[in-house]
Design an enzyme around this catalytic site. Structure first.
Site, short mmCIF file in Angstrom:
data_model
loop_
_atom_site.label_atom_id
_atom_site.label_comp_id
_atom_site.label_asym_id
_atom_site.label_seq_id
_atom_site.Cartn_x
_atom_site.Cartn_y
_atom_site.Cartn_z
CG ASP A 165 44.89 55.22 48.96
OD1 ASP A 165 44.53 54.16 48.41
OD2 ASP A 165 45.95 55.82 48.66
CG ASP A 199 49.32 50.77 47.66
OD1 ASP A 199 50.20 50.13 48.24
OD2 ASP A 199 48.37 50.24 47.07
C1 G6P Z 1 46.85 51.35 44.54
C2 G6P Z 1 48.06 51.98 43.88
C3 G6P Z 1 47.96 51.85 42.38
C4 G6P Z 1 47.73 50.38 41.99
C5 G6P Z 1 46.46 49.88 42.64
C6 G6P Z 1 46.20 48.42 42.33
O1 G6P Z 1 45.74 52.15 44.33
O2 G6P Z 1 48.15 53.36 44.20
O3 G6P Z 1 49.15 52.33 41.80
O4 G6P Z 1 47.64 50.28 40.58
O5 G6P Z 1 46.57 50.04 44.05
O6 G6P Z 1 47.08 47.62 43.06
P1 G6P Z 1 47.33 46.09 42.85
O7 G6P Z 1 48.10 45.69 44.07
O8 G6P Z 1 46.00 45.40 42.76
O9 G6P Z 1 48.11 45.95 41.58
MG MG Z 2 47.24 55.90 47.12
#
Ligand code: G6P
Ligand code: MG
Length: 210
Positions: free
Chosen positions: A7, A9
């Site tokens: 993953d 983030d």
């Molecule tokens: C990651 C983060 C989420 C976020 C998602 C979508 O999974 O942990 O908090 O909502 O990405 O990210 P984006 O950059 O497309 O908004």
């Molecule tokens: Mg994450």
């Protein structure tokens, strides 16, 4: 184990506080309540699914066009934050660990729900470590659906049983499990439901697992 799917983030980089800031600003403008628990529910969840969770707190119904505009507003605020990221935003131990894993012959991939994943990887000079990248632009179902990890495994040409997913979010661990992957839960949120195959405190702990 032939591959590791990370993953992004909360695992390779810390961007969650930028997401939180951007959602908080939107929620404030819409006069919707948004606290720490709300922040945590959005981890690993796609942009539109996250927006739906934020809007659950509103008595008002929004049209599809309004939702698109709200998601764009949040994304603009978020991208302003990540545009300031540099290679210094990646821990030295993260780079060292990625290099060691590659040296051991493991295939490495990123499996992220984020539509901004490639931008973040470029800003932080992480792109070249990975043999495959699957981001939020390539999937139709968000974690906890396993689609993002299954696509990453397919790009690497490995089966789910041959790959370990590394996640910081509960939704991500559930996705790994339902896709037939082993998983490593980084930190307390991912470990919470007790569904992960392994628990780790930092990325370097992976070196003892594979
Ligand atoms: C990651 C983060 C989420 C976020 C998602 C979508 O999974 O942990 O908090 O909502 O990405 O990210 P984006 O950059 O497309 O908004
Ligand atoms: Mg994450």
């Amino acid at each position: 184990m032939r591959a590791i799917i990370f993953d992004l983030d909360g695992v390779l980089v810390s961007t969650d506080h930028f997401h939180d800031d951007a959602w908080r600003a939107l929620a404030r403008r819409l006069k919707i309540s948004f606290d720490e628990t709300a922040c945590r529910r959005l981890r690993g969840v796609s942009q539109m699914a996250a927006l739906e969770l934020v809007l659950e707190q509103s008595p008002r119904r929004y049209t599809a066009a309004e939702k698109e505009a709200l998601a764009a507003e949040k994304n603009t605020a978020y991208r302003a934050h990540i545009a300031g990221m540099t290679p210094a935003d990646v821990a030295d131990s993260t780079r060292t660990t990625l290099r060691s894993l590659k040296r051991r012959g493991l295939l490495l991939a990123v499996g992220s729900s984020s539509k901004n994943a490639r931008f973040i990887l470029e800003q932080t000079a992480l792109t070249s470590y990975f043999d495959a990248i699957v981001d939020g632009n390539e999937i139709t179902r968000s974690k906890p659906d396993p689609e993002v990890f299954l696509k990453a495994a397919a790009k690497l040409d490995v089966s789910p049983a041959e790959a370990l997913v590394v996640e910081d979010a509960a939704a991500g661990i559930r996705a790994a499990r339902s896709g037939g992957f082993q998983s490593a839960a980084l930190g307390p949120d991912a470990a919470e439901e007790g569904l992960a195959s392994h628990q780790i405190q930092n990325l370097a702990d992976l070196l003892a697992l594979v």
